[in-house]
Design a protein around this motif. Structure first.
Motif, mmCIF file in Angstrom:
data_model
loop_
_atom_site.group_PDB
_atom_site.id
_atom_site.type_symbol
_atom_site.label_atom_id
_atom_site.label_comp_id
_atom_site.label_asym_id
_atom_site.label_seq_id
_atom_site.Cartn_x
_atom_site.Cartn_y
_atom_site.Cartn_z
ATOM 1 N N ALA A 2 7.518 7.060 5.442
ATOM 2 C CA ALA A 2 7.812 6.256 4.248
ATOM 3 C C ALA A 2 7.020 6.779 3.052
ATOM 4 C CB ALA A 2 7.481 4.785 4.512
ATOM 5 N N LEU A 3 5.754 7.155 3.278
ATOM 6 C CA LEU A 3 4.945 7.697 2.183
ATOM 7 C C LEU A 3 5.608 8.933 1.598
ATOM 8 C CD1 LEU A 3 1.342 7.335 3.647
ATOM 9 C CD2 LEU A 3 2.220 6.243 1.561
ATOM 10 N N HIS A 4 6.113 9.781 2.491
ATOM 11 C CA HIS A 4 6.790 10.991 2.030
ATOM 12 C C HIS A 4 8.069 10.631 1.274
ATOM 13 C CE1 HIS A 4 8.515 15.016 2.086
ATOM 14 N NE2 HIS A 4 9.619 14.494 2.601
ATOM 15 N N ALA A 5 8.851 9.740 1.860
ATOM 16 C CA ALA A 5 10.153 9.424 1.275
ATOM 17 C C ALA A 5 10.014 8.717 -0.076
ATOM 18 C CB ALA A 5 10.958 8.556 2.244
ATOM 19 N N LEU A 6 8.888 8.028 -0.268
ATOM 20 C CA LEU A 6 8.673 7.322 -1.541
ATOM 21 C C LEU A 6 7.963 8.197 -2.560
ATOM 22 C CD1 LEU A 6 7.445 3.881 -0.135
ATOM 23 C CD2 LEU A 6 9.529 4.232 -1.459
ATOM 24 N N SER A 7 7.599 9.417 -2.154
ATOM 25 C CA SER A 7 6.820 10.267 -3.052
ATOM 26 C C SER A 7 7.732 11.233 -3.797
ATOM 27 C CB SER A 7 5.796 11.078 -2.238
ATOM 28 O OG SER A 7 6.432 12.174 -1.616
ATOM 29 N N GLY A 8 7.155 11.945 -4.731
ATOM 30 C CA GLY A 8 7.917 12.949 -5.450
ATOM 31 C C GLY A 8 8.326 14.112 -4.564
ATOM 32 N N ARG A 9 7.806 14.145 -3.341
ATOM 33 C CA ARG A 9 8.122 15.233 -2.425
ATOM 34 C C ARG A 9 9.338 14.935 -1.554
ATOM 35 N NH1 ARG A 9 3.739 18.909 -1.742
ATOM 36 N NH2 ARG A 9 2.166 18.413 -3.299
ATOM 37 N N ALA A 10 9.889 13.747 -1.705
ATOM 38 C CA ALA A 10 11.104 13.416 -0.944
ATOM 39 C C ALA A 10 12.137 14.493 -1.246
ATOM 40 C CB ALA A 10 11.618 12.051 -1.368
ATOM 41 N N GLY A 11 12.854 14.910 -0.250
ATOM 42 C CA GLY A 11 13.827 15.985 -0.471
ATOM 43 C C GLY A 11 13.254 17.332 -0.070
ATOM 44 N N LYS A 12 11.927 17.392 0.021
ATOM 45 C CA LYS A 12 11.261 18.582 0.551
ATOM 46 C C LYS A 12 10.886 18.292 2.010
ATOM 47 C CE LYS A 12 11.461 21.255 -2.974
ATOM 48 N NZ LYS A 12 10.650 21.029 -4.149
ATOM 49 N N PRO A 13 10.436 19.315 2.752
ATOM 50 C CA PRO A 13 10.204 19.064 4.189
ATOM 51 C C PRO A 13 9.112 18.033 4.468
ATOM 52 C CG PRO A 13 10.176 21.421 3.697
ATOM 53 C CD PRO A 13 10.226 20.719 2.385
ATOM 54 N N PHE A 14 9.312 17.285 5.527
ATOM 55 C CA PHE A 14 8.275 16.439 6.116
ATOM 56 C C PHE A 14 8.091 16.958 7.528
ATOM 57 C CE2 PHE A 14 7.151 13.001 8.982
ATOM 58 C CZ PHE A 14 6.095 12.376 8.334
ATOM 59 N N ALA A 17 0.830 -1.202 0.000
ATOM 60 C CA ALA A 17 0.000 0.000 0.000
ATOM 61 C C ALA A 17 0.869 1.258 0.000
ATOM 62 C CB ALA A 17 -0.933 -0.014 1.220
ATOM 63 N N LEU A 18 1.962 1.225 0.742
ATOM 64 C CA LEU A 18 2.851 2.388 0.780
ATOM 65 C C LEU A 18 3.339 2.729 -0.625
ATOM 66 C CD1 LEU A 18 5.023 1.644 3.949
ATOM 67 C CD2 LEU A 18 3.340 3.459 3.677
ATOM 68 N N HIS A 19 3.752 1.694 -1.341
ATOM 69 C CA HIS A 19 4.263 1.952 -2.691
ATOM 70 C C HIS A 19 3.161 2.426 -3.621
ATOM 71 C CE1 HIS A 19 8.483 0.723 -2.433
ATOM 72 N NE2 HIS A 19 8.072 -0.081 -1.460
ATOM 73 N N LYS A 20 1.950 1.930 -3.397
ATOM 74 C CA LYS A 20 0.833 2.333 -4.243
ATOM 75 C C LYS A 20 0.398 3.765 -3.940
ATOM 76 C CE LYS A 20 -1.861 -1.279 -4.838
ATOM 77 N NZ LYS A 20 -2.952 -2.167 -4.368
ATOM 78 N N PHE A 21 0.347 4.107 -2.659
ATOM 79 C CA PHE A 21 -0.203 5.405 -2.270
ATOM 80 C C PHE A 21 0.806 6.548 -2.404
ATOM 81 C CE2 PHE A 21 -3.379 3.373 0.976
ATOM 82 C CZ PHE A 21 -4.048 2.782 -0.083
ATOM 83 N N ALA A 22 2.085 6.213 -2.245
ATOM 84 C CA ALA A 22 3.089 7.285 -2.137
ATOM 85 C C ALA A 22 3.040 8.267 -3.303
ATOM 86 C CB ALA A 22 4.488 6.690 -1.968
ATOM 87 N N PRO A 23 3.014 7.788 -4.555
ATOM 88 C CA PRO A 23 3.093 8.739 -5.660
ATOM 89 C C PRO A 23 1.801 9.506 -5.911
ATOM 90 C CG PRO A 23 3.221 6.459 -6.464
ATOM 91 C CD PRO A 23 3.009 6.392 -5.010
ATOM 92 N N VAL A 24 0.706 9.122 -5.264
ATOM 93 C CA VAL A 24 -0.574 9.781 -5.509
ATOM 94 C C VAL A 24 -0.681 11.023 -4.632
ATOM 95 C CG1 VAL A 24 -3.058 9.436 -5.576
ATOM 96 C CG2 VAL A 24 -1.537 7.480 -5.842
ATOM 97 N N GLU A 25 -1.015 12.136 -5.248
ATOM 98 C CA GLU A 25 -1.034 13.406 -4.504
ATOM 99 C C GLU A 25 -2.312 13.571 -3.702
ATOM 100 O OE1 GLU A 25 1.243 16.623 -4.902
ATOM 101 O OE2 GLU A 25 2.402 14.809 -4.574
ATOM 102 N N LEU A 26 -2.683 12.574 -2.933
ATOM 103 C CA LEU A 26 -3.915 12.668 -2.149
ATOM 104 C C LEU A 26 -3.595 12.428 -0.686
ATOM 105 C CD1 LEU A 26 -6.364 10.576 -4.372
ATOM 106 C CD2 LEU A 26 -6.563 13.014 -3.838
ATOM 107 N N PRO A 27 -4.484 12.886 0.203
ATOM 108 C CA PRO A 27 -4.246 12.574 1.615
ATOM 109 C C PRO A 27 -4.320 11.065 1.858
ATOM 110 C CG PRO A 27 -5.913 14.290 1.388
ATOM 111 C CD PRO A 27 -5.672 13.728 0.016
#
Ligand SMILES: Nc1ncnc2c1ncn2[C@@H]1O[C@H](COP(=O)(O)OP(=O)(O)O)[C@@H](O)[C@H]1O
Ligand SMILES: [Mg+2]
Length: 450
Positions: free
Chosen positions: A183-195, A156-166
Motif C-alpha cells: 500500500a505504501l508503494h501504491a500510494l507513493s509517487g513510485r506507483a507504476g514502477k516495480p515493487f 499512517a500509510l497515507h502520511k508516510f507514502a509520499p515521503v521518500e524515506l524508509p
C-alpha cells in the motif's frame, strides 16, 4: 462493505457522459468518475494504484465512436469492461456487436443503475480484483477493517507514502506487514514502477549479496553470467525487505551504502552504480534486541527506523475479525463453488473470542478451510476448528470450580505465571480462549492483552 483503503482511488473510466443523477450515485458509492470521449489515438494515463472499471455508455456514442473504442479495449483487456445501453432498447444494433462481445456485461440505464453499481463493486472486492498494471506490485491492496487500530494504520500509510524515506513495518506474523508495504508503494509517487519484495531470512546467507545487489560473470564459482540484483531491478521503484533482521552482516553494510549514498556494487565489481529505490523493511522481532546483541548494525537500524509502522494484532482489532472473515469468504466464493455463504452466531462468537496467534493469515486459512468442509449454508465454530477441546480436565475444572472457586483458581494461575495467558492456559489445561473468556466473566483485567 467494509471501509477499505482503496475507496479514494476507485475510478471508473466512462466513455460518454452520464447525467447528473448517475454522477451523484457514482460519487455516493465512492467512485471517481473520469469521462472520456473516444478519439483516434487516444491515450489515457492510468495510475497503477487505481482500481479501474471501464464503462462504455452506448446511449450517447455513435457507431463511429464505438468503433474507435475497439482497439483501446483490446489494449486494456485486463480491465473489467461494462456496457450501458439505453433503457427500452429492443435488440442492440448489429454495429455494436463486437463492442458488446468485448464487454463482460451490459446494463440498461437508468433502470439498472443499482445493478451496474454492484457489478462495479464486485470488481473491486476480493483478491482477484483486476487492477491496472498488476506487474508493478498489484496496485493498491484492499486493507479491510475499520477498528481504531486499523484506522491509525491507514492514516499512517497515507502520511508516510509520499515521503521518500524508509519505513520500518513491525508486527506479529500475519498482521499484514507485506500488504502495508504494498500500500505504501501504491500510494507513493513510485506507483507504476516495480515493487520487489524479498524475505531476507529465506535466502542462503552466502547468496544474499548477489540476490540483492547482483554479481558479475565469474565473481564466484558458478557465476557463469552477469546477474542483475533486486535493487537494480527495482530502479525507480520500491524494495521491500521482509525479515530485515535476518540480513547477514556484509549485506547490512551494502544496504547502508544504498541508503546513504544511493550506490551499490555488484559482487565481483568495484564499479559503483547509482540506484534510485525506496527501501521498506519489516520485522516480526524487536530489532532493538538484535542491535543490542550486535547482530544488527546500529547505524543501519537508525536509517531504517525513521518512520515506524506498527501493525496491530488481530485480537486487538475487535469486530474487524468478522469483516475480514466475510471478505475472505466472499473472495473464496468468487473462485470456488461451495455451499457456505455466511457464518452462524456461534462462529461469530468463537472468532471474536479467539486469540489468533497467526493473525489475519490464520483467519484466512481457517475461513478457506471452513468454506470447504462446511456442510450447511452457514459456517459454524466447529467448521472453523474453533471448538474448544473437551478435555476431561477442563470439564472437571468448569464443573467443580464454580463461582468464587473458579475465580480464585484462575487468579492464582495468572499470578503464578506472571499473567502470561499461554502459560496459564497450559497450567490449567484449558485453551487460551477459555482463559480470556473466564477473565472477562470474572472481571479480571489482563495487562495489555497481547
Ligand atoms: N487488513 C487486511 N485486509 C485484507 N487482507 C489482509 C489484511 N491484513 C492481512 N491480510 C491478508 O493476510 C495475509 C497475511 O498478510 P501479510 O501481509 O503477508 O502478513 P505479514 O507480512 O505481516 O506476515 C495476506 O494474505 C494478506 O493479504
Ligand atoms: Mg510477511
Amino acid at each position: 462493505m467494509a471501509a477499505s483503503l482503496e475507496i479514494p482511488s476507485r475510478c471508473v473510466i466512462w466513455f460518454g457522459q452520464p447525467p447528473a443523477a448517475e454522477r451523484g450515485a457514482l460519487a455516493a458509492a465512492g467512485w471517481q468518475l473520469r469521462c472520456v470521449s473516444p478519439a483516434p489515438a487516444m491515450a489515457i494515463g492510468l495510475r497503477g494504484r487505481d482500481h479501474l472499471v471501464a464503462v462504455v455508455d452506448l446511449r450517447h456514442l455513435d457507431a463511429e465512436a464505438a468503433q474507435l473504442l475497439l482497439p483501446w479495449i483490446e489494449k486494456h483487456h485486463h480491465l473489467p469492461w461494462l456496457a450501458v445501453l439505453p433503457a427500452g432498447l429492443g435488440s442492440p444494433p448489429p454495429a455494436w456487436g463486437a463492442l458488446l462481445r468485448a464487454c463482460q456485461d451490459q446494463f440498461s440505464l437508468p433502470l439498472e443503475l443499482p445493478d451496474l453499481l454492484s457489478a462495479m463493486q464486485r470488481q473491486c472486492d476480493g483478491d482477484d480484483v483486476p487492477l491496472a498494471a498488476t506487474h508493478n506490485g498489484g496496485g493498491l491492496p484492499a486493507l479491510i477493517g475499520n477498528s481504531a487500530p486499523l484506522l491509525a494504520v491507514r492514516a499512517a500509510l497515507h502520511k508516510f507514502a509520499p515521503v521518500e524515506l524508509p519505513v520500518l513495518v513491525t508486527g506479529e506474523t500475519g498482521t499484514g506487514k507485506e500488504l502495508a508495504a504494498q500500500a505504501l508503494h501504491a500510494l507513493s509517487g513510485r506507483a507504476g514502477k516495480p515493487f520487489l519484495a524479498v524475505n531476507c531470512g529465506a535466502i542462503p546467507a552466502n547468496l544474499v549479496q548477489s540476490e540483492l545487489f547482483g554479481h558479475e560473470r565469474g565473481a564466484f564459482t558458478g557465476a557463469s553470467q552477469r546477474r542483475i540484483g533486486l535493487f537494480e531491478a527495482a530502479h525507480g521503484g520500491t524494495v521491500f525487505l521482509d525479515e530485515v533482521g535476518d540480513l547477514p552482516a556484509d549485506a547490512q553494510t551494502s544496504l547502508l551504502r544504498v541508503l546513504q549514498e544511493g550506490t551499490l556494487e555488484r559482487v565481483g565489481s568495484n564499479q559503483p552504480l547509482r540506484v534510485d529505490v525506496r527501501v521498506l523493511a519489516a520485522t516480526h522481532v524487536e530489532l532493538e534486541q538484535a542491535v543490542a546483541h550486535g547482530r544488527f548494525r546500529r547505524d543501519l537500524y537508525y536509517r531504517l527506523n525513521v518512520l515506524r509502522l506498527p501493525m496491530p494484532s488481530l485480537r486487538e482489532r475487535g469486530a474487524d475479525v468478522l469483516l475480514l472473515a466475510e471478505h475472505f469468504l466472499r473472495a473464496f466464493r468468487q473462485r470456488h463453488a461451495g455451499r457456505a455463504r455466511g457464518f452462524d452466531p456461534g462462529a461469530h462468537q468463537a472468532m471474536r473470542g479467539f486469540d489468533w496467534p497467526g493473525n489475519v493469515r490464520e483467519l484466512l486459512n481457517r475461513v478457506q478451510r471452513a468454506a470447504i468442509v462446511a456442510e450447511g449454508e452457514l459456517i459454524s465454530a466447529a467448521d472453523l476448528d474453533l471448538v474448544e477441546p473437551d478435555a476431561p480436565a477442563r470439564r472437571a475444572l468448569l464443573q467443580d470450580a464454580r463461582g468464587q472457586v473458579e475465580r480464585d483458581v484462575l487468579l492464582q494461575a495468572l499470578r503464578q505465571h506472571g499473567y502470561n495467558v499461554s502459560a496459564c492456559a497450559r497450567h490449567m489445561q484449558i485453551s487460551r480462549v477459555t482463559v480470556y473468556r473466564l477473565c472477562r466473566k470474572h472481571h479480571l483485567e489482563l495487562p495489555a492483552q497481547r
